[in-house]
Design an enzyme around this catalytic site. Structure first.
Site, PDB file in Angstrom:
ATOM      1  N   HIS A 268      39.015  33.097  48.125  1.00 41.80           N
ATOM      2  CA  HIS A 268      38.638  31.770  47.599  1.00 41.80           C
ATOM      3  C   HIS A 268      37.218  31.894  47.011  1.00 41.80           C
ATOM      4  O   HIS A 268      36.989  32.680  46.094  1.00 41.80           O
ATOM      5  CB  HIS A 268      38.754  30.763  48.759  1.00 41.80           C
ATOM      6  CG  HIS A 268      38.639  29.322  48.394  1.00 41.80           C
ATOM      7  ND1 HIS A 268      38.631  28.858  47.105  1.00 41.80           N
ATOM      8  CD2 HIS A 268      38.510  28.200  49.177  1.00 41.80           C
ATOM      9  CE1 HIS A 268      38.517  27.534  47.105  1.00 41.80           C
ATOM     10  NE2 HIS A 268      38.432  27.118  48.357  1.00 41.80           N
ATOM     11  N   HIS A 307      45.316  33.339  39.956  1.00 36.54           N
ATOM     12  CA  HIS A 307      45.060  32.010  40.496  1.00 36.54           C
ATOM     13  C   HIS A 307      46.375  31.394  40.926  1.00 36.54           C
ATOM     14  O   HIS A 307      47.399  31.614  40.285  1.00 36.54           O
ATOM     15  CB  HIS A 307      44.378  31.113  39.446  1.00 36.54           C
ATOM     16  CG  HIS A 307      43.668  29.967  40.067  1.00 36.54           C
ATOM     17  ND1 HIS A 307      44.309  28.810  40.417  1.00 36.54           N
ATOM     18  CD2 HIS A 307      42.377  29.818  40.449  1.00 36.54           C
ATOM     19  CE1 HIS A 307      43.436  27.996  40.975  1.00 36.54           C
ATOM     20  NE2 HIS A 307      42.262  28.578  41.010  1.00 36.54           N
ATOM     21  N   ASP A 363      35.659  32.947  38.981  1.00 35.87           N
ATOM     22  CA  ASP A 363      34.735  33.827  39.698  1.00 35.87           C
ATOM     23  C   ASP A 363      34.494  35.160  39.012  1.00 35.87           C
ATOM     24  O   ASP A 363      33.644  35.936  39.446  1.00 35.87           O
ATOM     25  CB  ASP A 363      35.265  34.076  41.120  1.00 35.87           C
ATOM     26  CG  ASP A 363      35.022  32.874  42.008  1.00 35.87           C
ATOM     27  OD1 ASP A 363      34.036  32.166  41.754  1.00 35.87           O
ATOM     28  OD2 ASP A 363      35.815  32.647  42.938  1.00 35.87           O
TER      29      ASP A 363
HETATM   30  N1  CMC Z   1      45.046  41.699  41.693  1.00 34.67           N
HETATM   31  C1  CMC Z   1      46.234  42.343  41.694  1.00 34.67           C
HETATM   32  N2  CMC Z   1      47.425  41.739  41.874  1.00 34.67           N
HETATM   33  C2  CMC Z   1      47.410  40.422  42.087  1.00 34.67           C
HETATM   34  C3  CMC Z   1      46.213  39.669  42.080  1.00 34.67           C
HETATM   35  C4  CMC Z   1      45.007  40.365  41.870  1.00 34.67           C
HETATM   36  N3  CMC Z   1      43.841  39.707  41.855  1.00 34.67           N
HETATM   37  N4  CMC Z   1      46.505  38.364  42.292  1.00 34.67           N
HETATM   38  C5  CMC Z   1      47.833  38.304  42.426  1.00 34.67           C
HETATM   39  N5  CMC Z   1      48.379  39.539  42.297  1.00 34.67           N
HETATM   40  C6  CMC Z   1      49.803  39.890  42.318  1.00 34.67           C
HETATM   41  C7  CMC Z   1      50.366  39.803  43.741  1.00 34.67           C
HETATM   42  O1  CMC Z   1      50.247  41.045  44.393  1.00 34.67           O
HETATM   43  C8  CMC Z   1      51.803  39.434  43.461  1.00 34.67           C
HETATM   44  O2  CMC Z   1      52.476  40.578  43.016  1.00 34.67           O
HETATM   45  P1  CMC Z   1      54.028  40.815  43.416  1.00 34.67           P
HETATM   46  O3  CMC Z   1      54.780  39.698  42.729  1.00 34.67           O
HETATM   47  O4  CMC Z   1      54.348  42.158  42.885  1.00 34.67           O
HETATM   48  O5  CMC Z   1      54.099  40.725  44.907  1.00 34.67           O
HETATM   49  C9  CMC Z   1      51.710  38.474  42.269  1.00 34.67           C
HETATM   50  O6  CMC Z   1      50.510  38.874  41.577  1.00 34.67           O
HETATM   51  C10 CMC Z   1      51.617  36.999  42.666  1.00 34.67           C
HETATM   52  O7  CMC Z   1      50.468  36.828  43.492  1.00 34.67           O
HETATM   53  P2  CMC Z   1      50.361  35.915  44.763  1.00 34.67           P
HETATM   54  O8  CMC Z   1      49.598  36.632  45.836  1.00 34.67           O
HETATM   55  O9  CMC Z   1      51.702  35.355  45.117  1.00 34.67           O
HETATM   56  O10 CMC Z   1      49.476  34.737  44.193  1.00 34.67           O
HETATM   57  P3  CMC Z   1      48.795  33.590  45.035  1.00 34.67           P
HETATM   58  O11 CMC Z   1      48.949  32.372  44.229  1.00 34.67           O
HETATM   59  O12 CMC Z   1      49.297  33.573  46.431  1.00 34.67           O
HETATM   60  O13 CMC Z   1      47.263  34.053  45.092  1.00 34.67           O
HETATM   61  C11 CMC Z   1      44.992  34.344  44.581  1.00 34.67           C
HETATM   62  C12 CMC Z   1      46.273  33.544  44.295  1.00 34.67           C
HETATM   63  C13 CMC Z   1      43.841  33.713  43.831  1.00 34.67           C
HETATM   64  C14 CMC Z   1      44.680  34.292  46.106  1.00 34.67           C
HETATM   65  C15 CMC Z   1      45.220  35.817  44.139  1.00 34.67           C
HETATM   66  O14 CMC Z   1      45.471  35.859  42.760  1.00 34.67           O
HETATM   67  C16 CMC Z   1      44.039  36.710  44.490  1.00 34.67           C
HETATM   68  O15 CMC Z   1      43.946  37.182  45.618  1.00 34.67           O
HETATM   69  N6  CMC Z   1      43.074  36.923  43.520  1.00 34.67           N
HETATM   70  C17 CMC Z   1      41.891  37.709  43.799  1.00 34.67           C
HETATM   71  C18 CMC Z   1      40.868  36.856  44.551  1.00 34.67           C
HETATM   72  C19 CMC Z   1      40.201  35.828  43.639  1.00 34.67           C
HETATM   73  O16 CMC Z   1      39.747  36.149  42.548  1.00 34.67           O
HETATM   74  N7  CMC Z   1      40.107  34.585  44.157  1.00 34.67           N
HETATM   75  C20 CMC Z   1      39.426  33.500  43.447  1.00 34.67           C
HETATM   76  C21 CMC Z   1      40.349  32.400  43.031  1.00 34.67           C
HETATM   77  S1  CMC Z   1      39.563  31.292  41.860  1.00 34.67           S
HETATM   78  C22 CMC Z   1      38.291  30.548  42.756  1.00 34.67           C
HETATM   79  C23 CMC Z   1      38.792  29.575  43.727  1.00 34.67           C
HETATM   80  O17 CMC Z   1      39.239  28.479  43.328  1.00 34.67           O
HETATM   81  O18 CMC Z   1      38.711  29.876  44.922  1.00 34.67           O
END
Ligand code: CMC
Length: 428
Positions: A268, A307, A363
């Site tokens: 986050h 995201h 971010d």
């Molecule tokens: N790097 C590599 N792969 C990723 C990433 C990433 N940053 N984000 C998602 N994926 C992949 C994930 O592994 C999954 O792949 P598969 O379908 O093969 O299993 C697919 O994309 C869908 O991801 P998800 O985990 O289901 O997505 P989510 O909606 O649960 O997670 C997130 C959203 C923001 C937690 C995630 O994208 C992430 O961890 N990003 C990196 C951390 C980050 O930059 N966070 C800041 C968010 S913006 C500021 C805020 O509002 O907090």
């Protein structure tokens, strides 16, 4: 006109049920009447991470993740970043309308005049060891502030809420600056009511005791824009935490402390810190392809990418990239910038990221701006929390004035042991 209902057939029993649809949702409790037998508790939904569950009706922030739209109270984020100020935006988030000049003057005066924190809070901050993480300090001190504001627990009294919303928006800035000063082993610099909100933050962070501090207008504007962009983002992890804690009628100080704790995680608000650490780990542009391979192999995440709701482009990232160049012109470029641009270019062309709709989020570039301004990486999430406080409080007030709301209390699917008899230790 077709009925606003959905008919569900339970194949276990052959019975059909008609559930009403309102605002494109069904009420989860309506599912309870779907039962396989008389003793059945009734159907529930399973939704870890609340990916498809609405927890409230809100009128504050609108996001269309597919189109990359973010509006506060109907106003596009681009227009607010261009023309508004952080305090005006905070007023808008809370009240629903842009203020008149008189309203803005009164709001600003009231907030600015309440920036000083009680002396025991200064003592508490100075009791942390130099080098302590400022997020840990911020979270602890927000909790401690509750002890100095015991009337804030009267959450249904609008005058009490107003007083503490003003205080919190003001004092979270002071605590954030003090946390930075303590981390760096520097003496605390008191708030200055003659400066703008962001100018005051810069002075409390970078001013020298007894010396006149000249606010750099480019940095002041950039910081204000960053604060506007971070001010609210509907029902994200920290805001949902604010609402969850607030739903027990806890006071706004401890609720804000809890929201700040939720923000701290690297998935986050902690992502901006994680991005800089990641870029440092990659080291040089030539190592980017190797790092991308590790991301694709699932070994690491590309921090600052992806995201939960934006599946097009995070509109905040676009504005931030523009702001970054203005700051770099004044402060000199960040050596990590070239690497970040190259990383973005390679990732956006790669099938892995394209298929999963992974784009830079807010971010990815914000940390680079903060670093160019002189903030250490540990402060990035603190600055995010400072700005998000106005959104958390607007959402909290919406919760406590919403007759639909109840104490937050999800259900579980129990997969543990059935009831069994306790065995004395000698028999195990
Ligand atoms: N790097 C590599 N792969 C990723 C990433 C990433 N940053 N984000 C998602 N994926 C992949 C994930 O592994 C999954 O792949 P598969 O379908 O093969 O299993 C697919 O994309 C869908 O991801 P998800 O985990 O289901 O997505 P989510 O909606 O649960 O997670 C997130 C959203 C923001 C937690 C995630 O994208 C992430 O961890 N990003 C990196 C951390 C980050 O930059 N966070 C800041 C968010 S913006 C500021 C805020 O509002 O907090």
């Amino acid at each position: 006109m077709p009925a606003e209902t959905i008919t569900i057939t339970d194949n276990r029993t052959g019975k059909t049920y008609e559930l009403s649809i309102q605002d494109e949702t069904i009420r989860a409790l309506d599912l309870r009447k779907i039962r396989a037998h008389d003793e059945d508790f009734g159907l529930m939904t399973y939704d870890p991470g609340y990916t498809n569950t609405t927890s409230c009706k809100s009128r504050i922030t609108f996001i269309d993740g597919d189109k990359g739209i973010l509006n506060y109270r109907g106003y596009p984020i681009e227009q607010l970043a261009e023309s508004s100020s952080y305090l005006e935006t905070a007023y808008l988030l809370r009240s629903g309308e842009l203020p008149t000049a008189a309203q803005l003057g009164e709001w600003t005066k009231s907030i600015v005049s309440q920036s000083a924190v009680p002396s025991f809070i200064e003592g508490l901050i100075e009791s942390f060891p130099v080098g302590s993480h400022p997020m840990g300090m911020l979270i602890s001190v927000l909790g401690a502030l509750s002890t100095a504001n015991s009337d804030s627990k009267h959450v249904y009294d609008v005058d009490v809420r107003t007083k503490h919303i003003h205080k919190l928006i003001a004092q979270v800035a002071t605590i954030s600056a003090y946390a930075y000063r303590r981390q760096s082993g520097l003496p605390l610099v008191s708030p200055d009511a003659n400066l703008s909100f962001s100018g005051n933050v810069l002075k409390m962070m970078f001013g020298k005791t007894g010396e006149r501090y000249r606010v750099n207008p480019v940095l002041e504007k950039a910081l204000d824009v960053l604060f506007i962009l971070h001010a609210d983002h509907e029902q994200n992890c920290s805001t949902s935490t604010m609402r969850m804690v607030g739903s027990s009628e806890a006071d706004p100080y401890v609720s804000t402390a809890a929201a700040a704790a939720a923000l701290y995680g690297p998935l986050h608000g902690g992502a901006n810190e994680a991005v800089l650490k990641m870029l440092k780990e990659i080291g040089t542009k030539s190592h980017i392809p190797e790092y991308i391979q590790r991301v694709k192999a699932g070994e690491v995440k590309l921090m600052g990418f992806g995201h939960r709701v934006y599946k097009n482009y995070d509109p905040r990232a676009r504005i931030i990239k523009h702001t970054a160049y203005q700051v770099f012109e004044t402060m000199g470029t960040n050596p990590m910038l070239d690497m970040a641009i190259e990383l973005e270019r390679i990732a956006l062309e790669d099938e892995y990221f394209v298929k999963r709709k992974l784009y830079p989020n807010v971010d990815f570039y914000s940390g680079m701006i903060y670093q160019a301004m002189g903030f250490p990486v540990e402060m990035f999430t603190v600055l995010f929390g400072l700005a998000r406080t106005s959104g958390w409080l607007a959402q909290w007030e919406e919760l406590v004035t919403d007759d639909d709301q109840k104490i937050g209390r999800p259900r579980q699917i129990f997969l543990g042991s059935p009831e069994r008899k306790y065995l004395p230790i000698s028999e195990r």
